[in-house]
Motif scaffolding. Structure first.
Motif, mmCIF file in Angstrom:
data_model
loop_
_atom_site.group_PDB
_atom_site.id
_atom_site.type_symbol
_atom_site.label_atom_id
_atom_site.label_comp_id
_atom_site.label_asym_id
_atom_site.label_seq_id
_atom_site.Cartn_x
_atom_site.Cartn_y
_atom_site.Cartn_z
ATOM 1 N N ILE A 48 0.878 5.748 0.152
ATOM 2 C CA ILE A 48 0.202 7.013 0.409
ATOM 3 C C ILE A 48 0.968 8.088 -0.349
ATOM 4 O O ILE A 48 2.189 8.173 -0.236
ATOM 5 N N ASN A 79 0.846 -1.185 0.000
ATOM 6 C CA ASN A 79 0.000 0.000 0.000
ATOM 7 C C ASN A 79 0.883 1.237 0.000
ATOM 8 O O ASN A 79 1.946 1.244 0.618
ATOM 9 N N THR A 139 3.560 2.119 2.896
ATOM 10 C CA THR A 139 3.005 2.162 4.255
ATOM 11 C C THR A 139 3.728 1.220 5.222
ATOM 12 O O THR A 139 3.583 1.366 6.427
ATOM 13 N N LEU A 149 -6.723 2.407 4.748
ATOM 14 C CA LEU A 149 -5.690 1.396 5.009
ATOM 15 C C LEU A 149 -6.317 0.095 5.513
ATOM 16 O O LEU A 149 -5.881 -0.994 5.139
ATOM 17 N N ASP A 193 -7.593 -2.040 2.886
ATOM 18 C CA ASP A 193 -6.518 -2.530 2.021
ATOM 19 C C ASP A 193 -6.505 -1.839 0.658
ATOM 20 O O ASP A 193 -6.241 -2.460 -0.370
#
Length: 85
Positions: A4, A2, A14, A72, A75
């Motif tokens: 950001i 993941n 992440t 988050l 997912d």
């Protein structure tokens, strides 16, 4: 994995983010100092904290922070935020 996206356009994995927080800061907008609130991601040393977004009110910054945590937990692969400044 993941990611950001930061305010500056970088993508953070992440797995490296230790914590997320809202911080108060003073910036200059149109020649006047204003109090704003930054959503910040902290990572392990030697990486510096990354500003994810800057918002005019503390309430809006916390809403964005909660949105990040919710995305988050669902997912979501890439989280992109809209910053006010």
């Amino acid at each position: 994995m993941n990611f950001i996206r930061t305010r500056s356009g970088r993508y953070l994995n992440t797995l490296h983010v230790i914590s997320l927080s809202v911080e108060e800061a003073k910036i200059e907008v149109d020649g006047r100092k204003r109090v704003v609130y930054k959503v910040v991601a902290y990572m392990s040393q030697p990486l510096l904290p990354a500003v994810l977004g800057i918002y005019s009110t503390e309430e809006k910054a916390f809403q964005v922070l909660e949105s990040i945590v919710q995305k988050l937990s669902q997912d979501e692969r890439v989280i992109i935020l809209e910053s006010e400044y």
